[in-house]
Motif scaffolding. Structure first.
Motif, PDB file in Angstrom:
ATOM      1  N   GLU A   1       0.824  -1.206   0.000  1.00 26.94           N
ATOM      2  CA  GLU A   1       0.000   0.000   0.000  1.00 26.94           C
ATOM      3  C   GLU A   1       0.859   1.257   0.000  1.00 26.94           C
ATOM      4  OE1 GLU A   1      -3.740   1.941   2.492  1.00 26.94           O
ATOM      5  OE2 GLU A   1      -2.646   0.213   3.303  1.00 26.94           O
ATOM      6  N   ASN A   2       1.915   1.258   0.801  1.00 25.84           N
ATOM      7  CA  ASN A   2       2.777   2.437   0.876  1.00 25.84           C
ATOM      8  C   ASN A   2       3.604   2.614  -0.398  1.00 25.84           C
ATOM      9  OD1 ASN A   2       1.799   3.051   3.365  1.00 25.84           O
ATOM     10  ND2 ASN A   2       3.653   2.504   4.499  1.00 25.84           N
ATOM     11  N   ARG A   3       4.120   1.522  -0.942  1.00 21.41           N
ATOM     12  CA  ARG A   3       4.915   1.649  -2.177  1.00 21.41           C
ATOM     13  C   ARG A   3       4.047   2.107  -3.339  1.00 21.41           C
ATOM     14  NH1 ARG A   3       6.748  -3.549  -0.852  1.00 21.41           N
ATOM     15  NH2 ARG A   3       6.116  -4.368  -2.897  1.00 21.41           N
ATOM     16  N   TYR A   4       2.767   1.753  -3.295  1.00 20.51           N
ATOM     17  CA  TYR A   4       1.840   2.146  -4.360  1.00 20.51           C
ATOM     18  C   TYR A   4       1.341   3.582  -4.188  1.00 20.51           C
ATOM     19  CZ  TYR A   4      -2.265   1.941  -7.455  1.00 20.51           C
ATOM     20  OH  TYR A   4      -3.188   2.182  -8.442  1.00 20.51           O
ATOM     21  N   ARG A   5       1.549   4.161  -3.018  1.00 19.56           N
ATOM     22  CA  ARG A   5       0.904   5.436  -2.685  1.00 19.56           C
ATOM     23  C   ARG A   5       1.167   6.513  -3.727  1.00 19.56           C
ATOM     24  NH1 ARG A   5      -1.221   6.683   2.029  1.00 19.56           N
ATOM     25  NH2 ARG A   5      -0.041   5.006   3.028  1.00 19.56           N
ATOM     26  N   ILE A   6       2.407   6.687  -4.188  1.00 19.31           N
ATOM     27  CA  ILE A   6       2.690   7.735  -5.164  1.00 19.31           C
ATOM     28  C   ILE A   6       1.989   7.449  -6.486  1.00 19.31           C
ATOM     29  CG2 ILE A   6       4.862   6.713  -5.962  1.00 19.31           C
ATOM     30  CD1 ILE A   6       5.907   9.559  -6.381  1.00 19.31           C
ATOM     31  N   VAL A   7       1.907   6.169  -6.875  1.00 17.37           N
ATOM     32  CA  VAL A   7       1.191   5.821  -8.108  1.00 17.37           C
ATOM     33  C   VAL A   7      -0.282   6.156  -7.956  1.00 17.37           C
ATOM     34  CG1 VAL A   7       0.580   3.950  -9.683  1.00 17.37           C
ATOM     35  CG2 VAL A   7       2.879   4.033  -8.686  1.00 17.37           C
ATOM     36  N   ARG A   8      -0.845   5.825  -6.798  1.00 23.57           N
ATOM     37  CA  ARG A   8      -2.250   6.165  -6.534  1.00 23.57           C
ATOM     38  C   ARG A   8      -2.469   7.669  -6.669  1.00 23.57           C
ATOM     39  NH1 ARG A   8      -6.369   3.770  -4.153  1.00 23.57           N
ATOM     40  NH2 ARG A   8      -5.117   2.022  -3.353  1.00 23.57           N
ATOM     41  N   GLU A   9      -1.572   8.446  -6.081  1.00 24.76           N
ATOM     42  CA  GLU A   9      -1.748   9.896  -6.088  1.00 24.76           C
ATOM     43  C   GLU A   9      -1.499  10.477  -7.476  1.00 24.76           C
ATOM     44  OE1 GLU A   9       0.737  11.136  -2.838  1.00 24.76           O
ATOM     45  OE2 GLU A   9      -0.740  10.501  -1.336  1.00 24.76           O
ATOM     46  N   VAL A  10      -0.590   9.873  -8.231  1.00 23.58           N
ATOM     47  CA  VAL A  10      -0.379  10.303  -9.618  1.00 23.58           C
ATOM     48  C   VAL A  10      -1.626  10.021 -10.454  1.00 23.58           C
ATOM     49  CG1 VAL A  10       0.859   9.684 -11.744  1.00 23.58           C
ATOM     50  CG2 VAL A  10       2.135  10.228  -9.667  1.00 23.58           C
ATOM     51  N   ILE A  11      -2.181   8.822 -10.345  1.00 19.55           N
ATOM     52  CA  ILE A  11      -3.378   8.485 -11.115  1.00 19.55           C
ATOM     53  C   ILE A  11      -4.528   9.413 -10.750  1.00 19.55           C
ATOM     54  CG2 ILE A  11      -5.143   6.711 -11.503  1.00 19.55           C
ATOM     55  CD1 ILE A  11      -2.879   4.624 -11.220  1.00 19.55           C
ATOM     56  N   ASP A  12      -4.697   9.694  -9.458  1.00 13.23           N
ATOM     57  CA  ASP A  12      -5.754  10.618  -9.034  1.00 13.23           C
ATOM     58  C   ASP A  12      -5.538  12.001  -9.652  1.00 13.23           C
ATOM     59  OD1 ASP A  12      -7.072   8.714  -7.543  1.00 13.23           O
ATOM     60  OD2 ASP A  12      -6.217   9.363  -5.615  1.00 13.23           O
ATOM     61  N   ALA A  13      -4.285  12.478  -9.646  1.00  9.43           N
ATOM     62  CA  ALA A  13      -3.985  13.799 -10.213  1.00  9.43           C
ATOM     63  C   ALA A  13      -4.222  13.819 -11.712  1.00  9.43           C
ATOM     64  CB  ALA A  13      -2.538  14.183  -9.898  1.00  9.43           C
ATOM     65  N   VAL A  14      -3.876  12.734 -12.385  1.00  5.89           N
ATOM     66  CA  VAL A  14      -4.096  12.627 -13.831  1.00  5.89           C
ATOM     67  C   VAL A  14      -5.581  12.611 -14.139  1.00  5.89           C
ATOM     68  CG1 VAL A  14      -3.892  11.022 -15.778  1.00  5.89           C
ATOM     69  CG2 VAL A  14      -1.881  11.574 -14.400  1.00  5.89           C
ATOM     70  N   ARG A  15      -6.350  11.873 -13.354  1.00  4.81           N
ATOM     71  CA  ARG A  15      -7.786  11.754 -13.617  1.00  4.81           C
ATOM     72  C   ARG A  15      -8.529  13.079 -13.409  1.00  4.81           C
ATOM     73  NH1 ARG A  15      -9.520   9.050 -17.388  1.00  4.81           N
ATOM     74  NH2 ARG A  15      -9.638   6.803 -17.241  1.00  4.81           N
ATOM     75  N   VAL A  16      -7.985  13.971 -12.612  1.00  3.00           N
ATOM     76  CA  VAL A  16      -8.594  15.298 -12.467  1.00  3.00           C
ATOM     77  C   VAL A  16      -8.567  16.033 -13.802  1.00  3.00           C
ATOM     78  CG1 VAL A  16      -8.300  17.578 -11.414  1.00  3.00           C
ATOM     79  CG2 VAL A  16      -8.108  15.518  -9.998  1.00  3.00           C
ATOM     80  N   GLU A  17      -7.491  15.830 -14.561  1.00  5.44           N
ATOM     81  CA  GLU A  17      -7.292  16.559 -15.814  1.00  5.44           C
ATOM     82  C   GLU A  17      -7.701  15.773 -17.056  1.00  5.44           C
ATOM     83  OE1 GLU A  17      -6.377  19.614 -15.786  1.00  5.44           O
ATOM     84  OE2 GLU A  17      -5.625  19.864 -13.741  1.00  5.44           O
ATOM     85  N   TRP A  18      -7.758  14.465 -16.952  1.00  4.56           N
ATOM     86  CA  TRP A  18      -7.918  13.599 -18.129  1.00  4.56           C
ATOM     87  C   TRP A  18      -9.084  12.653 -17.924  1.00  4.56           C
ATOM     88  CZ3 TRP A  18      -6.238  13.178 -22.993  1.00  4.56           C
ATOM     89  CH2 TRP A  18      -6.383  11.960 -23.654  1.00  4.56           C
ATOM     90  N   ASP A  19     -10.090  12.751 -18.817  1.00  4.63           N
ATOM     91  CA  ASP A  19     -11.254  11.878 -18.703  1.00  4.63           C
ATOM     92  C   ASP A  19     -11.325  10.850 -19.826  1.00  4.63           C
ATOM     93  OD1 ASP A  19     -11.821  13.596 -20.765  1.00  4.63           O
ATOM     94  OD2 ASP A  19     -13.708  14.345 -19.950  1.00  4.63           O
ATOM     95  N   GLY A  20     -10.265  10.746 -20.626  1.00  7.78           N
ATOM     96  CA  GLY A  20     -10.240   9.791 -21.721  1.00  7.78           C
ATOM     97  C   GLY A  20      -9.646   8.456 -21.313  1.00  7.78           C
ATOM     98  N   PRO A  21      -9.382   7.578 -22.293  1.00  8.31           N
ATOM     99  CA  PRO A  21      -8.790   6.272 -22.004  1.00  8.31           C
ATOM    100  C   PRO A  21      -7.447   6.428 -21.277  1.00  8.31           C
ATOM    101  CG  PRO A  21      -9.599   6.346 -24.254  1.00  8.31           C
ATOM    102  CD  PRO A  21      -9.671   7.745 -23.729  1.00  8.31           C
ATOM    103  N   LEU A  22      -7.313   5.718 -20.162  1.00  4.80           N
ATOM    104  CA  LEU A  22      -6.104   5.799 -19.348  1.00  4.80           C
ATOM    105  C   LEU A  22      -5.462   4.420 -19.247  1.00  4.80           C
ATOM    106  CD1 LEU A  22      -4.206   7.389 -17.491  1.00  4.80           C
ATOM    107  CD2 LEU A  22      -5.768   6.915 -15.592  1.00  4.80           C
ATOM    108  N   PHE A  23      -4.224   4.317 -19.724  1.00 10.53           N
ATOM    109  CA  PHE A  23      -3.438   3.097 -19.637  1.00 10.53           C
ATOM    110  C   PHE A  23      -2.342   3.308 -18.594  1.00 10.53           C
ATOM    111  CE2 PHE A  23      -3.880   1.718 -24.430  1.00 10.53           C
ATOM    112  CZ  PHE A  23      -5.258   1.855 -24.345  1.00 10.53           C
ATOM    113  N   VAL A  24      -1.845   2.218 -18.043  1.00  5.38           N
ATOM    114  CA  VAL A  24      -0.651   2.245 -17.197  1.00  5.38           C
ATOM    115  C   VAL A  24       0.282   1.143 -17.682  1.00  5.38           C
ATOM    116  CG1 VAL A  24       0.298   1.894 -14.889  1.00  5.38           C
ATOM    117  CG2 VAL A  24      -1.830   3.168 -15.161  1.00  5.38           C
ATOM    118  N   ARG A  25       1.535   1.511 -17.956  1.00  4.38           N
ATOM    119  CA  ARG A  25       2.530   0.491 -18.307  1.00  4.38           C
ATOM    120  C   ARG A  25       3.228   0.036 -17.041  1.00  4.38           C
ATOM    121  NH1 ARG A  25       6.609  -0.017 -23.382  1.00  4.38           N
ATOM    122  NH2 ARG A  25       4.672  -0.914 -24.175  1.00  4.38           N
TER     123      ARG A  25
END
Length: 354
Positions: A189-213
């Motif tokens: 959970e802690n190692r994922y935290r920055i990814v979670r917060e990045v995805i949340d920040a991206v979703r504020v600005e982007w409502d289209g198809p979202l992929f993660v590599r």
């Protein structure tokens, strides 16, 4: 053939299941902006029939580029050039994808400090990166969100967040690079935290198809494996990620036994266990191989790298191999050929004299 069936993701239709994988070209200007090369390079693959053409990773901060000559998306002045490349891709018949990322400790230049979750060099002879403070982490999260805003302004159809190949977000996810003892290290959970917060920040600005590599395995004892990404992948899906693009490796310089389709099992596992769309990548070389992956529901799209560099018309080559007629640019057809069967017949009066 499944390879040439369209797929719609969050309202965006791709005309087939073939994507050009993001690959650094190191051909940008000194201030990380596009050049004529990018128009020709990406435009050719769009003309060649790929349903989705990803640009190379665009860095969200100046110290986030992977190599000299990489593209950037950390300032508004970079949007105009990116938008022009998107327009070229669209004109040539494909959808355009942006991948945003940060090199982390693999930043190779001397103009800026390299940063990482922990002050551990990539290799023993590499420089020691600066450990990110809480404030620095928040600046990076904000940078990803602002990059997503610029992706939207540039007119891209698909956005992918790069959390693979040993770069910054992958470094946070991996227990072989993240030795923090605060809320950004330790547990999954802690190692994922920055990814979670990045995805949340991206979703504020982007409502289209979202992929993660992702890098589905670190190839190191004690490192991440596909089972770890069943955990991370579930969280990604809950956050509105539409497709997980399953690559591997990069957290350390270790030998990898690669062979055609060697990364496909991870895409298949996440797809079946999590019910999420996945992309398969890595030594996908032939039409028959790509069709097997898709036809057996092991992934939903294939991302083609080295083969589409060698052959911009790889989709047409694959169609020929699979004996499947597809529409091709009329400039490259000849009346009466097998490929012409998929196009309206030309009236005899309009044919050139023999």
């Amino acid at each position: 053939m499944k390879l040439f069936e369209p797929i719609t993701i969050r309202g965006v239709e791709l005309k087939n299941r073939i994507a050009m994988s993001p690959m650094c070209m190191h051909s940008a200007t000194s201030d990380a902006r596009v050049t004529r090369f990018h128009h020709v390079h990406y435009g050719a693959r769009a003309l060649g029939g790929a349903g989705l053409v990803f640009l190379e990773t665009t860095a969200v901060q100046p110290n986030g580029i992977i190599g000299a000559g990489d593209l950037g998306i950390w300032e508004d002045g970079q949007v105009e050039g990116l938008a022009a490349v998107v327009s070229t891709i669209h004109e040539m018949g494909a959808k355009a994808g942006a991948q945003i990322g940060h090199a982390g400790r693999q930043y190779p230049l001397q103009e800026h400090l390299s940063v990482a979750p922990s002050p551990v060099p990539f290799t023993p002879d590499a420089r020691v990166p600066q450990e990110l403070t809480g404030e620095g982490i928040q600046e990076i999260i904000t940078a990803f969100g602002q990059a997503a805003r610029r992706v939207k302004q540039a007119g891209f159809d698909v956005l992918e967040v790069h959390t693979a190949h040993g770069y910054l977000l992958n470094e946070f996810l991996s227990p072989k690079a993240n030795f923090r003892t605060d809320e950004y290290g330790g547990s999954h959970e802690n190692r994922y935290r920055i990814v979670r917060e990045v995805i949340d920040a991206v979703r504020v600005e982007w409502d289209g198809p979202l992929f993660v590599r992702i890098s589905s395995t670190d190839y190191l004892e004690g490192g991440n494996t596909p089972d770890d990404f069943l955990i991370y992948g579930r969280w990604m899906k809950e956050q509105g990620v539409d497709l997980i693009d399953c690559s591997s490796g990069g957290i350390a310089m270790v030998p990898v036994r690669s062979f055609p389709g060697y990364q496909v099992p991870a895409a298949e596992k996440l797809r079946r266990k999590l019910g999420v769309l996945t992309g398969a990548v890595g030594m996908i070389q032939t039409g028959h191989q790509a069709e097997e992956i898709l036809g057996n529901d092991r992934a939903d799209i294939v991302l083609i790298g080295r083969e589409i560099l060698k052959d911009p018309f790889w989709p047409r080559t694959a169609a020929d191999e699979l004996r499947t007629p597809i529409a091709v640019p009329p400039q490259y057809t000849r009346y009466g050929s097998a490929w012409q069967r998929s196009l309206p017949p030309v009236p005899a009066a309009e044919l050139p004299e023999a």
